[in-house]
Design a protein around this motif. Structure first.
Motif, PDB file in Angstrom:
ATOM      1  N   PHE A 199       0.974 -34.966  35.675  1.00  0.00           N
ATOM      2  CA  PHE A 199      -0.117 -34.756  34.741  1.00  0.00           C
ATOM      3  C   PHE A 199      -1.281 -34.035  35.415  1.00  0.00           C
ATOM      4  CE2 PHE A 199      -0.810 -38.800  36.847  1.00  0.00           C
ATOM      5  CZ  PHE A 199      -2.139 -38.729  37.221  1.00  0.00           C
ATOM      6  N   PHE A 200      -2.107 -33.457  34.552  1.00  0.00           N
ATOM      7  CA  PHE A 200      -3.394 -32.860  34.935  1.00  0.00           C
ATOM      8  C   PHE A 200      -4.479 -33.751  34.353  1.00  0.00           C
ATOM      9  CE2 PHE A 200      -6.957 -30.648  33.093  1.00  0.00           C
ATOM     10  CZ  PHE A 200      -7.441 -29.849  34.113  1.00  0.00           C
ATOM     11  N   GLU A 201      -5.565 -33.945  35.114  1.00  0.00           N
ATOM     12  CA  GLU A 201      -6.617 -34.848  34.626  1.00  0.00           C
ATOM     13  C   GLU A 201      -7.987 -34.348  35.040  1.00  0.00           C
ATOM     14  OE1 GLU A 201      -6.321 -39.401  34.866  1.00  0.00           O
ATOM     15  OE2 GLU A 201      -7.728 -38.903  36.483  1.00  0.00           O
ATOM     16  N   THR A 202      -8.924 -34.390  34.106  1.00  0.00           N
ATOM     17  CA  THR A 202     -10.313 -34.098  34.442  1.00  0.00           C
ATOM     18  C   THR A 202     -11.217 -35.118  33.779  1.00  0.00           C
ATOM     19  OG1 THR A 202     -12.020 -32.379  34.562  1.00  0.00           O
ATOM     20  CG2 THR A 202     -10.735 -32.478  32.536  1.00  0.00           C
ATOM     21  N   THR A 203     -12.246 -35.532  34.520  1.00  0.00           N
ATOM     22  CA  THR A 203     -13.195 -36.544  34.062  1.00  0.00           C
ATOM     23  C   THR A 203     -14.604 -35.986  34.207  1.00  0.00           C
ATOM     24  OG1 THR A 203     -11.708 -38.251  34.920  1.00  0.00           O
ATOM     25  CG2 THR A 203     -13.948 -38.923  34.345  1.00  0.00           C
ATOM     26  N   VAL A 204     -15.371 -36.031  33.137  1.00  0.00           N
ATOM     27  CA  VAL A 204     -16.726 -35.475  33.157  1.00  0.00           C
ATOM     28  C   VAL A 204     -17.743 -36.608  33.260  1.00  0.00           C
ATOM     29  CG1 VAL A 204     -18.446 -34.151  31.884  1.00  0.00           C
ATOM     30  CG2 VAL A 204     -16.043 -33.454  31.833  1.00  0.00           C
ATOM     31  N   LEU A 205     -18.602 -36.517  34.261  1.00  0.00           N
ATOM     32  CA  LEU A 205     -19.676 -37.496  34.418  1.00  0.00           C
ATOM     33  C   LEU A 205     -20.959 -37.001  33.772  1.00  0.00           C
ATOM     34  CD1 LEU A 205     -17.617 -38.184  36.801  1.00  0.00           C
ATOM     35  CD2 LEU A 205     -19.579 -39.333  37.830  1.00  0.00           C
ATOM     36  N   LYS A 206     -21.236 -35.715  33.918  1.00  0.00           N
ATOM     37  CA  LYS A 206     -22.461 -35.150  33.368  1.00  0.00           C
ATOM     38  C   LYS A 206     -22.208 -33.713  32.956  1.00  0.00           C
ATOM     39  CE  LYS A 206     -27.359 -34.410  34.542  1.00  0.00           C
ATOM     40  NZ  LYS A 206     -28.389 -34.533  35.607  1.00  0.00           N
ATOM     41  N   GLY A 207     -22.724 -33.330  31.801  1.00  0.00           N
ATOM     42  CA  GLY A 207     -22.505 -31.965  31.323  1.00  0.00           C
ATOM     43  C   GLY A 207     -21.268 -31.866  30.455  1.00  0.00           C
ATOM     44  N   VAL A 265     -14.729 -43.326  28.249  1.00  0.00           N
ATOM     45  CA  VAL A 265     -14.769 -44.341  29.293  1.00  0.00           C
ATOM     46  C   VAL A 265     -16.162 -44.940  29.403  1.00  0.00           C
ATOM     47  CG1 VAL A 265     -14.376 -44.802  31.746  1.00  0.00           C
ATOM     48  CG2 VAL A 265     -12.976 -43.108  30.552  1.00  0.00           C
ATOM     49  N   ASP A 266     -16.219 -46.259  29.506  1.00  0.00           N
ATOM     50  CA  ASP A 266     -17.496 -46.925  29.720  1.00  0.00           C
ATOM     51  C   ASP A 266     -18.063 -46.509  31.065  1.00  0.00           C
ATOM     52  OD1 ASP A 266     -19.069 -49.425  30.882  1.00  0.00           O
ATOM     53  OD2 ASP A 266     -19.135 -49.545  28.688  1.00  0.00           O
ATOM     54  N   SER A 267     -19.359 -46.288  31.120  1.00  0.00           N
ATOM     55  CA  SER A 267     -19.980 -45.809  32.357  1.00  0.00           C
ATOM     56  C   SER A 267     -19.735 -46.749  33.529  1.00  0.00           C
ATOM     57  CB  SER A 267     -21.489 -45.615  32.149  1.00  0.00           C
ATOM     58  OG  SER A 267     -22.097 -46.824  31.723  1.00  0.00           O
ATOM     59  N   ALA A 268     -19.554 -48.044  33.252  1.00  0.00           N
ATOM     60  CA  ALA A 268     -19.319 -49.011  34.323  1.00  0.00           C
ATOM     61  C   ALA A 268     -17.932 -48.855  34.945  1.00  0.00           C
ATOM     62  CB  ALA A 268     -19.480 -50.432  33.783  1.00  0.00           C
ATOM     63  N   LYS A 269     -17.038 -48.147  34.273  1.00  0.00           N
ATOM     64  CA  LYS A 269     -15.679 -47.986  34.775  1.00  0.00           C
ATOM     65  C   LYS A 269     -15.394 -46.571  35.288  1.00  0.00           C
ATOM     66  CE  LYS A 269     -13.587 -51.630  31.960  1.00  0.00           C
ATOM     67  NZ  LYS A 269     -12.505 -51.974  31.003  1.00  0.00           N
TER      68      LYS A 269
END
Length: 354
Positions: A199-207, A265-269
């Motif tokens: 799989f390919f995965e990307t997670t955005v924290l800001k922006g 996703v919850d910010s705590a996780k």
């Protein structure tokens, strides 16, 4: 300027052949209208994809054909026959441009820098534009020696966390992977594209980032997907047995693409996805097969686990600054029916039937 003149200027600008006067003309044209900016960005991404996806094996003629195809609108056979004079003009134009493009291609191939993080290690680098990049174990990042001046394009194999520095609209930050292209529209995101992961995965924290299939991949065509803060986009390279659904007004395309999974996703996780750069491992219902791949890269070992039932056991837990795989497996063993042995760099996991 007519269409043919601006196409020539755009190509010269992208391939770094434009003089100061031509550079000013391109910038004025791009800033004149949002549609111009969008067209420029698409053209720029197409050329950068061609250069960076497989720089050692790209066929120059094929590369130019793909690049020029974006510039030439699709016409029916009948309409092409009617407009034979225009066709002749375009062919002449592209004959000239091909010399420029191939010249630039041959120079670019020899000016690629590579930074890598070996298994068992993490590396932090600062690119020339000020962008911070953390490379996870078993990863490598390629970029050209003139990165930050007239391009901000990199090629990633593995996993990296990007904290993007602000840049000009005419020089977008682009990350190419084997199957997908990511265009940064924000500031902080994690990207995972290991060649041995399915799989390919990307997670955005800001922006925000935009993801689309690259021009050479063999996967099914997909529309551009925008990933927003605290969202995780995972795309499986082949259909999975389980079907994942995501109901959202923002991404209608997902209803017909069951290999695509988007989660809020919850910010705590969020540390499950970016905690690795702080030496934190977080597993949340992951299978032992998935966990073993992470542990192999983190501790530079080979894990042998041949039983499919064992591979599908799920485990949740987190580990902070755990120095050895022995300690990790000992903790996992306390909550799952496994046992293990370590011989050199090889770890064998078997069932514990007691």
């Amino acid at each position: 300027m007519d269409n043919e003149e601006i196409k020539l200027l755009l190509v010269k600008y992208i391939t770094r052949e434009a003089d100061e006067s031509e550079i000013d003309q391109v910038r004025d044209w791009v800033n004149a209208h949002p549609e111009n900016e969008q067209y420029f960005a698409q053209l720029y991404e197409t050329w950068q994809n061609i250069l960076y996806l497989q720089p050692n094996v790209v066929n120059e003629e094929k590369a130019f054909d793909k690049f020029s195809a974006l510039l030439v609108p699709q016409e029916t056979k009948y309409r092409w026959l009617i407009k034979w004079s225009k066709v002749a003009a375009i062919i002449t134009l592209f004959g000239v441009l091909s010399v420029v493009l191939i010249k630039h291609y041959s120079q670019n191939v020899q000016s690629i820098r590579e930074v890598s993080a070996n298994n068992g290690g993490i590396k932090k680098i600062i690119l020339t534009d000020g962008t911070l990049v953390w490379l996870n174990a078993g990863s490598k990042l390629n970029y050209s020696t003139d990165f930050g001046r007239k391009n901000r394009t990199v090629y990633l194999e593995g996993e990296a966390f990007f904290e993007i520095a602000p840049g000009k609209k005419t020089i977008p930050f682009i990350v190419n992977t084997k199957n997908y292209t990511i265009r940064d529209i924000g500031t902080k995101f994690n990207l995972k594209a290991y060649p041995n992961d399915p799989f390919f995965e990307t997670t955005v924290l800001k922006g925000e980032v935009a993801v689309e299939g690259n021009i050479d991949n063999n996967a099914r065509e997909m529309s551009r997907i925008y990933v927003k803060p605290r969202q995780v986009l995972r795309i499986y390279y082949r259909p999975q047995k389980e079907k994942y659904t995501y109901k959202s007004d923002d991404i209608q395309e997902l209803k017909t693409l069951n290999e695509i999974q988007v989660l809020q996703v919850d910010s705590a996780k969020m540390n499950k996805y970016d905690g690795w750069k702080e030496d934190l491992l977080v597993f949340d219902g992951n299978t032992l097969d998935e966990i073993s791949k992470v542990l192999e890269r983190r501790y530079n070992v080979k894990i042998v686990m041949d039983d499919p039932v064992l591979q599908n056991i799920r485990y949740s837990g987190s580990f902070k600054n755990v120095a050895t795989i022995d300690k990790v497996l000992n903790l996992i063993k306390g909550n799952t029916a496994i046992k293990y042995s370590i011989a050199g760099n090889t770890v064998t996991i078997t069932k514990n039937n007691n």
